[in-house]
Design a protein around this motif. Structure first.
Motif, PDB file in Angstrom:
ATOM      1  N   GLN A 178     -12.709   3.658  -0.638  1.00 25.10           N
ATOM      2  CA  GLN A 178     -11.712   3.202  -1.599  1.00 25.10           C
ATOM      3  C   GLN A 178     -10.922   2.008  -1.050  1.00 25.10           C
ATOM      4  O   GLN A 178     -10.589   1.075  -1.787  1.00 25.10           O
ATOM      5  CB  GLN A 178     -10.765   4.341  -1.983  1.00 25.10           C
TER       6      GLN A 178
ATOM      7  N   CYS B 122      -1.915  -3.281 -10.252  1.00 28.77           N
ATOM      8  CA  CYS B 122      -1.956  -1.968  -9.607  1.00 28.77           C
ATOM      9  C   CYS B 122      -3.398  -1.511  -9.419  1.00 28.77           C
ATOM     10  O   CYS B 122      -4.217  -1.638 -10.336  1.00 28.77           O
ATOM     11  CB  CYS B 122      -1.191  -0.942 -10.442  1.00 28.77           C
ATOM     12  N   LEU B 123      -3.694  -0.985  -8.235  1.00 30.67           N
ATOM     13  CA  LEU B 123      -5.041  -0.561  -7.885  1.00 30.67           C
ATOM     14  C   LEU B 123      -4.984   0.855  -7.307  1.00 30.67           C
ATOM     15  O   LEU B 123      -4.211   1.107  -6.374  1.00 30.67           O
ATOM     16  CB  LEU B 123      -5.650  -1.517  -6.853  1.00 30.67           C
ATOM     17  N   GLN B 124      -5.775   1.751  -7.852  1.00 33.95           N
ATOM     18  CA  GLN B 124      -5.761   3.136  -7.375  1.00 33.95           C
ATOM     19  C   GLN B 124      -6.531   3.242  -6.060  1.00 33.95           C
ATOM     20  O   GLN B 124      -7.637   2.715  -5.931  1.00 33.95           O
ATOM     21  CB  GLN B 124      -6.366   4.072  -8.419  1.00 33.95           C
ATOM     22  N   MET B 125      -5.930   3.930  -5.077  1.00 30.60           N
ATOM     23  CA  MET B 125      -6.568   4.040  -3.764  1.00 30.60           C
ATOM     24  C   MET B 125      -5.994   5.214  -2.993  1.00 30.60           C
ATOM     25  O   MET B 125      -4.783   5.417  -2.974  1.00 30.60           O
ATOM     26  CB  MET B 125      -6.345   2.755  -2.954  1.00 30.60           C
TER      27      MET B 125
ATOM     28  N   VAL C  89       0.848  -1.187   0.000  1.00 27.85           N
ATOM     29  CA  VAL C  89       0.000   0.000   0.000  1.00 27.85           C
ATOM     30  C   VAL C  89       0.889   1.245   0.000  1.00 27.85           C
ATOM     31  O   VAL C  89       1.801   1.371   0.820  1.00 27.85           O
ATOM     32  CB  VAL C  89      -0.931   0.006   1.237  1.00 27.85           C
TER      33      VAL C  89
ATOM     34  N   THR D 202      -0.991  -0.490  -4.433  1.00 28.80           N
ATOM     35  CA  THR D 202      -1.896   0.659  -4.543  1.00 28.80           C
ATOM     36  C   THR D 202      -1.102   1.933  -4.805  1.00 28.80           C
ATOM     37  O   THR D 202       0.038   2.080  -4.377  1.00 28.80           O
ATOM     38  CB  THR D 202      -2.754   0.853  -3.276  1.00 28.80           C
ATOM     39  N   TYR D 203      -1.751   2.827  -5.526  1.00 26.25           N
ATOM     40  CA  TYR D 203      -1.158   4.121  -5.848  1.00 26.25           C
ATOM     41  C   TYR D 203      -2.271   5.159  -5.808  1.00 26.25           C
ATOM     42  O   TYR D 203      -3.452   4.828  -5.945  1.00 26.25           O
ATOM     43  CB  TYR D 203      -0.522   4.085  -7.249  1.00 26.25           C
ATOM     44  N   ARG D 204      -1.896   6.420  -5.615  1.00 25.43           N
ATOM     45  CA  ARG D 204      -2.886   7.498  -5.570  1.00 25.43           C
ATOM     46  C   ARG D 204      -2.810   8.381  -6.811  1.00 25.43           C
ATOM     47  O   ARG D 204      -3.824   8.781  -7.366  1.00 25.43           O
ATOM     48  CB  ARG D 204      -2.682   8.332  -4.306  1.00 25.43           C
TER      49      ARG D 204
ATOM     50  N   TYR E 258      -0.194  -7.167  -5.311  1.00 25.32           N
ATOM     51  CA  TYR E 258      -1.132  -6.053  -5.476  1.00 25.32           C
ATOM     52  C   TYR E 258      -0.432  -4.802  -4.955  1.00 25.32           C
ATOM     53  O   TYR E 258       0.202  -4.833  -3.893  1.00 25.32           O
ATOM     54  CB  TYR E 258      -2.425  -6.304  -4.712  1.00 25.32           C
TER      55      TYR E 258
ATOM     56  N   VAL F 107     -10.882  -1.697  -2.898  1.00 26.53           N
ATOM     57  CA  VAL F 107      -9.651  -2.398  -3.266  1.00 26.53           C
ATOM     58  C   VAL F 107      -9.629  -3.802  -2.661  1.00 26.53           C
ATOM     59  O   VAL F 107      -9.285  -4.783  -3.332  1.00 26.53           O
ATOM     60  CB  VAL F 107      -8.415  -1.581  -2.834  1.00 26.53           C
TER      61      VAL F 107
END
Length: 251
Positions: free
Chosen positions: A69, A59-62, A15, A41-43, A39, A73
């Motif tokens: 959010q 990659c999952l935007q959070m 994260v 996460t990126y903003r 996995y 995820v």
């Protein structure tokens, strides 16, 4: 697609992987084949993590300050696996735009203090809340959160940096309390906070002037050191606060 999570298969969630320590954790997990599924996460939509091409990486935007959010995820991850072996939270803020660490009481304002707590403290415990079902399995698992030695109350001899210090102290308490609950609900999960040392990242750039060269770590070295600490953790270490060299830090 359901990702296999049995046998030798290992899954990880990093994260705050946009840059710095989080990005380096992803790189080393890939390079060292630490996980078959990662996995991250990126903003920021321009995050460097999005330039990494590897079939094991998703990659999952959070934004960790938005609980919805975080929940979304985690639900996305659950569509592929029911098990996480590593959760490493690298999100943190020291300065941001006009927001700078306070040197005295006269510089305090409630808006800035709330921002410190939202990013450095509250987001981590909400992550612990939503990730809990993925740690309820029979394999050893790690839930590690990057903290800071300046969050130690008994080690505070210089003062200043009110919001950052207090938010990291709150983070340590949140994770200590989480670890006690995890011992009942996910007994194989080890929840710890980690002090990475002063690392050459954007977060520390404006404050590196007085740091001796041997005390300023590259991100590669920092992550290597933290992974060594993580690898040596025992279940009895859950709820503790460790430095990059494996030393137990005072609260």
């Amino acid at each position: 697609m359901q990702i296999q999570t049995q046998g030798n298969s290992t899954t990880a969630l990093i994260v705050g992987a946009s840059q710095g320590i989080g990005l380096e954790f992803v790189r080393q997990f890939i390079q060292n084949n630490r996980a078959q599924r990662i996995y991250a996460t990126y903003r920021n939509p321009q995050a460097e993590i999005l330039t990494i091409s590897d079939p094991r990486l998703r990659c999952l935007q959070m934004d960790i300050t938005e609980e919805a959010q975080i929940a979304n995820v985690v639900e996305e991850i659950k569509t592929e696996t029911s098990v996480l072996n590593y959760v490493i939270n690298c999100v943190g803020v020291l300065y941001e735009g006009a927001m700078q660490p306070e040197k005295s009481l006269r510089q305090l304002n409630s808006e800035q203090l709330l921002r410190y707590f939202q990013v450095n403290s509250i987001g981590a415990v909400l992550l612990a809340k939503h990730i809990q079902p993925l740690l309820k399995h029979q394999q050893r698992s790690i839930f590690a959160t990057i903290s800071a030695k300046v969050g130690s109350i008994s080690d505070n001899h210089l003062g200043g940096w009110y919001g950052y210090r207090a938010s990291k102290a709150a983070l340590n308490m949140f994770m200590r309390t989480t670890a006690l609950e995890y011992k009942r609900s996910c007994p194989r999960a080890i929840a710890v906070t980690l002090h990475p040392g002063t690392t050459d990242t954007q977060l520390s750039k404006p404050f590196q002037r007085n740091v001796p060269p041997e005390k300023l770590f590259s991100v590669e070295r920092t992550v290597q050191q933290l992974l060594m600490v993580i690898d040596q953790l025992k279940e009895s270490d859950s709820g503790e606060f460790f430095s990059w060299d494996g030393d137990r830090l005072p609260w």
